[in-house]
Design a protein around this motif. Structure first.
Motif, PDB file in Angstrom:
ATOM      1  N   ASP A 242     -13.671  24.088 -23.724  1.00  0.00           N
ATOM      2  CA  ASP A 242     -14.762  23.377 -24.426  1.00  0.00           C
ATOM      3  C   ASP A 242     -14.890  21.967 -23.833  1.00  0.00           C
ATOM      4  OD1 ASP A 242     -12.396  22.377 -25.508  1.00  0.00           O
ATOM      5  OD2 ASP A 242     -13.232  22.136 -27.510  1.00  0.00           O
ATOM      6  N   GLU A 243     -14.851  21.951 -22.503  1.00  0.00           N
ATOM      7  CA  GLU A 243     -14.837  20.675 -21.783  1.00  0.00           C
ATOM      8  C   GLU A 243     -16.190  19.957 -21.834  1.00  0.00           C
ATOM      9  OE1 GLU A 243     -11.631  19.099 -20.745  1.00  0.00           O
ATOM     10  OE2 GLU A 243     -11.430  21.018 -19.759  1.00  0.00           O
ATOM     11  N   MET A 244     -17.257  20.672 -22.241  1.00  0.00           N
ATOM     12  CA  MET A 244     -18.576  20.022 -22.321  1.00  0.00           C
ATOM     13  C   MET A 244     -18.536  18.826 -23.276  1.00  0.00           C
ATOM     14  SD  MET A 244     -20.813  21.463 -20.267  1.00  0.00           S
ATOM     15  CE  MET A 244     -22.469  21.146 -20.890  1.00  0.00           C
TER      16      MET A 244
ATOM     17  N   SER B 230      -5.350  17.297 -29.973  1.00  0.00           N
ATOM     18  CA  SER B 230      -5.853  18.026 -28.819  1.00  0.00           C
ATOM     19  C   SER B 230      -4.719  18.542 -27.943  1.00  0.00           C
ATOM     20  CB  SER B 230      -6.705  17.090 -28.014  1.00  0.00           C
ATOM     21  OG  SER B 230      -6.050  15.864 -27.905  1.00  0.00           O
ATOM     22  N   ASP B 231      -5.107  19.215 -26.875  1.00  0.00           N
ATOM     23  CA  ASP B 231      -4.097  19.749 -25.976  1.00  0.00           C
ATOM     24  C   ASP B 231      -4.576  19.727 -24.541  1.00  0.00           C
ATOM     25  OD1 ASP B 231      -2.115  22.330 -25.129  1.00  0.00           O
ATOM     26  OD2 ASP B 231      -1.413  20.789 -26.465  1.00  0.00           O
ATOM     27  N   THR B 232      -3.724  20.012 -23.626  1.00  0.00           N
ATOM     28  CA  THR B 232      -3.916  19.972 -22.171  1.00  0.00           C
ATOM     29  C   THR B 232      -2.514  20.090 -21.624  1.00  0.00           C
ATOM     30  OG1 THR B 232      -6.014  18.745 -22.082  1.00  0.00           O
ATOM     31  CG2 THR B 232      -4.547  18.315 -20.279  1.00  0.00           C
ATOM     32  N   THR B 233      -2.314  19.996 -20.309  1.00  0.00           N
ATOM     33  CA  THR B 233      -0.952  20.097 -19.815  1.00  0.00           C
ATOM     34  C   THR B 233      -0.801  19.311 -18.532  1.00  0.00           C
ATOM     35  OG1 THR B 233       0.869  21.686 -19.532  1.00  0.00           O
ATOM     36  CG2 THR B 233      -1.165  22.168 -18.330  1.00  0.00           C
TER      37      THR B 233
ATOM     38  N   THR C 211       0.490  13.227 -18.150  1.00  0.00           N
ATOM     39  CA  THR C 211       0.617  13.777 -19.501  1.00  0.00           C
ATOM     40  C   THR C 211      -0.731  14.274 -20.001  1.00  0.00           C
ATOM     41  OG1 THR C 211       1.202  13.225 -21.808  1.00  0.00           O
ATOM     42  CG2 THR C 211       0.211  11.476 -20.529  1.00  0.00           C
ATOM     43  N   PRO C 212      -0.747  15.199 -20.962  1.00  0.00           N
ATOM     44  CA  PRO C 212      -1.983  15.453 -21.701  1.00  0.00           C
ATOM     45  C   PRO C 212      -2.175  14.371 -22.758  1.00  0.00           C
ATOM     46  CG  PRO C 212      -0.255  16.877 -22.513  1.00  0.00           C
ATOM     47  CD  PRO C 212       0.336  16.099 -21.363  1.00  0.00           C
ATOM     48  N   GLY C 213      -3.296  14.441 -23.488  1.00  0.00           N
ATOM     49  CA  GLY C 213      -3.479  13.513 -24.601  1.00  0.00           C
ATOM     50  C   GLY C 213      -4.865  12.910 -24.709  1.00  0.00           C
ATOM     51  N   GLY C 214      -5.853  13.562 -24.089  1.00  0.00           N
ATOM     52  CA  GLY C 214      -7.233  13.096 -24.223  1.00  0.00           C
ATOM     53  C   GLY C 214      -7.387  11.664 -23.748  1.00  0.00           C
ATOM     54  N   SER C 215      -8.081  10.856 -24.540  1.00  0.00           N
ATOM     55  CA  SER C 215      -8.342   9.470 -24.125  1.00  0.00           C
ATOM     56  C   SER C 215      -7.050   8.670 -24.001  1.00  0.00           C
ATOM     57  CB  SER C 215      -9.258   8.801 -25.142  1.00  0.00           C
ATOM     58  OG  SER C 215      -8.667   8.857 -26.431  1.00  0.00           O
TER      59      SER C 215
ATOM     60  N   GLY D 118     -14.908  14.055 -29.052  1.00  0.00           N
ATOM     61  CA  GLY D 118     -13.745  14.449 -29.847  1.00  0.00           C
ATOM     62  C   GLY D 118     -12.589  13.470 -29.758  1.00  0.00           C
ATOM     63  N   TYR D 119     -12.557  12.634 -28.744  1.00  0.00           N
ATOM     64  CA  TYR D 119     -11.485  11.638 -28.599  1.00  0.00           C
ATOM     65  C   TYR D 119     -11.970  10.252 -28.981  1.00  0.00           C
ATOM     66  CZ  TYR D 119      -9.770  15.584 -26.053  1.00  0.00           C
ATOM     67  OH  TYR D 119      -9.414  16.848 -25.712  1.00  0.00           O
ATOM     68  N   GLY D 120     -13.145  10.187 -29.620  1.00  0.00           N
ATOM     69  CA  GLY D 120     -13.673   8.889 -30.026  1.00  0.00           C
ATOM     70  C   GLY D 120     -14.199   8.076 -28.854  1.00  0.00           C
TER      71      GLY D 120
ATOM     72  N   LEU E 188      -3.991  19.628 -16.133  1.00  0.00           N
ATOM     73  CA  LEU E 188      -4.923  20.748 -16.278  1.00  0.00           C
ATOM     74  C   LEU E 188      -5.357  20.838 -17.735  1.00  0.00           C
ATOM     75  CD1 LEU E 188      -2.713  23.371 -14.396  1.00  0.00           C
ATOM     76  CD2 LEU E 188      -4.183  21.620 -13.419  1.00  0.00           C
ATOM     77  N   SER E 189      -6.559  21.343 -17.940  1.00  0.00           N
ATOM     78  CA  SER E 189      -7.057  21.300 -19.310  1.00  0.00           C
ATOM     79  C   SER E 189      -8.040  22.422 -19.606  1.00  0.00           C
ATOM     80  CB  SER E 189      -7.759  19.956 -19.526  1.00  0.00           C
ATOM     81  OG  SER E 189      -8.223  19.835 -20.845  1.00  0.00           O
ATOM     82  N   ILE E 190      -8.098  22.806 -20.880  1.00  0.00           N
ATOM     83  CA  ILE E 190      -9.269  23.520 -21.381  1.00  0.00           C
ATOM     84  C   ILE E 190      -9.845  22.700 -22.542  1.00  0.00           C
ATOM     85  CG2 ILE E 190      -8.754  25.878 -20.622  1.00  0.00           C
ATOM     86  CD1 ILE E 190      -7.494  26.426 -23.317  1.00  0.00           C
TER      87      ILE E 190
ATOM     88  N   LEU F 276     -16.868  13.580 -17.357  1.00  0.00           N
ATOM     89  CA  LEU F 276     -15.850  12.556 -17.083  1.00  0.00           C
ATOM     90  C   LEU F 276     -14.543  12.915 -17.796  1.00  0.00           C
ATOM     91  CD1 LEU F 276     -15.292   9.778 -15.778  1.00  0.00           C
ATOM     92  CD2 LEU F 276     -16.034   8.720 -17.919  1.00  0.00           C
ATOM     93  N   SER F 277     -13.457  12.730 -17.098  1.00  0.00           N
ATOM     94  CA  SER F 277     -12.139  13.074 -17.633  1.00  0.00           C
ATOM     95  C   SER F 277     -11.281  11.825 -17.781  1.00  0.00           C
ATOM     96  CB  SER F 277     -11.465  14.045 -16.667  1.00  0.00           C
ATOM     97  OG  SER F 277     -10.145  14.283 -17.060  1.00  0.00           O
ATOM     98  N   SER F 278     -10.212  11.945 -18.557  1.00  0.00           N
ATOM     99  CA  SER F 278      -9.210  10.879 -18.627  1.00  0.00           C
ATOM    100  C   SER F 278      -7.900  11.312 -17.981  1.00  0.00           C
ATOM    101  CB  SER F 278      -8.927  10.515 -20.092  1.00  0.00           C
ATOM    102  OG  SER F 278     -10.098  10.080 -20.718  1.00  0.00           O
ATOM    103  N   MET F 279      -7.881  12.475 -17.379  1.00  0.00           N
ATOM    104  CA  MET F 279      -6.620  12.991 -16.843  1.00  0.00           C
ATOM    105  C   MET F 279      -6.146  12.100 -15.695  1.00  0.00           C
ATOM    106  SD  MET F 279      -6.986  17.094 -17.252  1.00  0.00           S
ATOM    107  CE  MET F 279      -8.628  17.387 -16.669  1.00  0.00           C
ATOM    108  N   THR F 280      -4.851  11.782 -15.709  1.00  0.00           N
ATOM    109  CA  THR F 280      -4.327  10.754 -14.819  1.00  0.00           C
ATOM    110  C   THR F 280      -3.049  11.198 -14.100  1.00  0.00           C
ATOM    111  OG1 THR F 280      -5.189   9.215 -16.486  1.00  0.00           O
ATOM    112  CG2 THR F 280      -3.861   8.251 -14.741  1.00  0.00           C
TER     113      THR F 280
END
Ligand code: DON
Length: 556
Positions: free
Chosen positions: A406-408, A366-369, A457-461, A420-422, A385-387, A438-442
């Motif tokens: 595709d944040e849904m 996955s990706d994000t920034t 950092t990005p990185g999903g869960s 998608g992140y299990g 930030l993310s898409i 709900l997000s995991s962005m920290t």
């Protein structure tokens, strides 16, 4: 639109343009995932902007030069610290579900989750929050007009920039999704194929959309021509956005989650991100152990067991605070952490299904920034930030250059089902009209007597566990160069396994941890793209580091 690699002349011009404006005094620190975004931040600081103006410039620049990770069609969380009055606030520009969304929207007629619909195309896109957040930050916290801070991004979109290896990897990963969208193919692909390394990516429509934002503020994106084009594109592709969805979008200001680990004050993301709560819950559990005195295996075992329990609570309790009651006080209470700690054995892993509800699945790439800033006044910004997936839903709304998120997929499509992140979850994170997923962005600040740090950092869960490992490294006295290099391992309760990056654990560690009952999964690559900055109060020195796994740039 992609152009062939141009002559050195173009880059000479770009270089001169940048360096003419940049007379760095290095009374600040910036780390971002792309050199041109870092340069945009530097430019705006040198033009008299503060960290918040720089954050606007960097967010917009990343939308152009790192389109796989974030963009105007996405959202994010900006954690701000204003030094003059010590204000700490989180600007929540998270996407939210369109009003036509409903709990069963990703289920087929037999009640099974359709795994594609929440990740690709129009139905996977939430209502974007990033443009509204940029306007909000510029107007409320900035010193420069929005139009000035957006200039570098507009320049990059018009002039183009050479695409790098990371961009190409992400394109390959989402090739099919992008091919499905005529506008996306036209911008990002070369006659339907992956373009060549260092071809020049020009985004004229995106430049125009940024200009509309610069000129008309929030209305330039959420009403009028751009809004019409966005809604039309989604409707054409079978989605359910309305003009009202866009017009009604509001940024929220939220109090950050604040806690302590030893003598370090931690300020981090609050719901609708799970980041701060899960991070602090894990740190609270760990706080009673003297980790440095433990042998390496026990230390890692304890960290994993803390992660397991904190992610378990994520699945049970966390969602959009405007829709669900979250027992935040309980989750952050040291007594609660003591209770969880009492279930940890030094000699044995606790199978996750002994906690509650259990299912097996996979996590995906996955990706994000993320970027981090401290300016000369002491203002700070940590922004993630993310898409969502690389290049989001793959859908570009024709005529806007805006790639929709595709944040849904961050919602729970069905209780117990993995995203998608299990990640699993329950009703707290179920789909409801207008709700934030709900997000995991920290994005996180650290502070003690000696130092101030900004990181994320990005990185999903895996974002939360990466930040956790970096904080434990900070606690050892190490600096940004070290945090971003820490070898990464992760446990998220379900699947019941320690996920680790390539070379993240040694064979010996795996063997010893397996004897305690842990299971493993190795990623074939190194994950994360941490961007971190630090200010040393004693030496008055700034330092910064960009994750060696990425292509970012830190200054000084
Ligand atoms: O908000 C979230 O938790 C996810 N949408 C973030 C996705 C992400 O970090 C992907 N990055 N590698």
């Amino acid at each position: 639109m992609l152009k062939k690699r141009t002559s050195c002349f173009f880059f000479l011009i770009l270089f001169c343009w940048q360096n003419q404006i940049f007379a760095s005094q290095n009374q600040f620190a910036i780390a971002t995932a792309h050199p041109l975004a870092t340069k945009a931040g530097e430019q705006i600081l040198n033009q008299g902007g503060n960290a918040f103006d720089a954050a606007v410039a960097i967010s917009a620049a990343l939308a152009v030069v790192e389109p796989a990770g974030s963009g105007l069609g996405g959202g994010g969380f900006w954690l701000l610290h204003r030094e003059q009055d010590s204000l700490d606030i989180m600007v929540d520009g998270r996407e939210r579900a369109p009003f036509a969304a409903h709990r069963n929207m990703y289920l087929d007629s037999s009640g099974k989750v359709n795994k594609t619909l929440s990740k690709t195309g129009a139905l996977s896109a939430g209502i974007p929050g990033l443009p509204a957040a940029l306007v909000h930050i510029a107007e409320k916290y900035g010193q420069l007009p929005l139009a000035v801070s957006l200039q570098p991004a507009i320049y990059y979109a018009k002039q183009g920039f050479p695409i790098g290896e990371r961009h190409l990897r992400m394109l390959a990963f989402r090739h099919k999704a992008l091919k499905n969208s005529a506008a996306a193919s036209q911008i990002f692909l070369d006659n339907g194929a992956i373009p060549k390394l260092e071809s020049i990516l020009v985004q004229t429509d995106l430049a125009n959309t940024l200009e509309a934002l610069a000129k008309y503020g929030k209305n330039g994106f959420y009403e009028g021509k751009i809004a019409d084009l966005l809604v039309q594109a989604v409707l054409n592709e079978g989605g359910g956005w309305s003009k009202h969805d866009l017009k009604a979008y509001q940024v929220k200001e939220r109090a950050p989650i604040i806690g302590r680990y030893r003598n370090i004050k931690i300020t981090s993301a609050s719901p609708p991100s799970s980041g701060g709560i899960v991070l602090l819950e894990a740190l609270n559990i760990l706080s009673a152990y003297n980790l440095e005195k433990q042998d390496n295996i026990t230390r890692k075992h304890l960290i994993v067991e803390a992660m397991r329990r904190a992610y378990h609570d994520r699945a049970r309790y966390l969602g959009d605070p405007d829709f669900v009651d979250i027992p935040i006080q309980q989750l952050l209470d040291l007594n609660y952490a003591a209770g969880l700690r009492s279930t940890i054995r030094l000699d044995k892993a606790l199978p996750s299904h002994y906690l509650t509800g259990w299912q097996e699945n996979e996590t995906k790439g996955s990706d994000t920034t993320h970027f981090s800033i401290i300016d000369q006044h002491g203002n700070r910004v940590a922004a993630t930030l993310s898409i969502n997936f690389p290049f989001g839903s793959g859908l570009v709304a024709a005529g806007t250059g805006v790639l929709l998120n595709d944040e849904m997929d961050d919602f729970v499509s069905q209780p117990g089902d993995m995203n998608g992140y299990g990640l699993v979850g329950g009703m707290a994170n179920s789909i409801e009209p207008g709700k934030r997923m709900l997000s995991s962005m920290t994005p996180t600040f650290l502070e003690d007597n000696q130092r101030i740090a900004v990181l994320g950092t990005p990185g999903g869960s895996r974002i939360i566990s990466m930040v956790l490992l970096a904080i434990l490294d900070y606690a050892k006295g190490n600096g940004p160069e070290s945090w971003v290099q820490v070898k990464r391992f992760h446990h998220q309760y379900i699947p019941d396994q320690i996920l680790y990056e390539k070379n993240g654990l040694t064979e010996h560690e795996i063997k010893m941890l397996a004897e305690l009952g842990h299971h493993f999964k190795q990623k074939s690559y190194q994950y994360g793209n941490m961007q971190a900055v630090q200010y040393n109060k004693k030496t008055k020195q700034f330092s910064a580091a960009s994750d060696p796994r990425g292509e970012g740039m830190a200054m000084p």
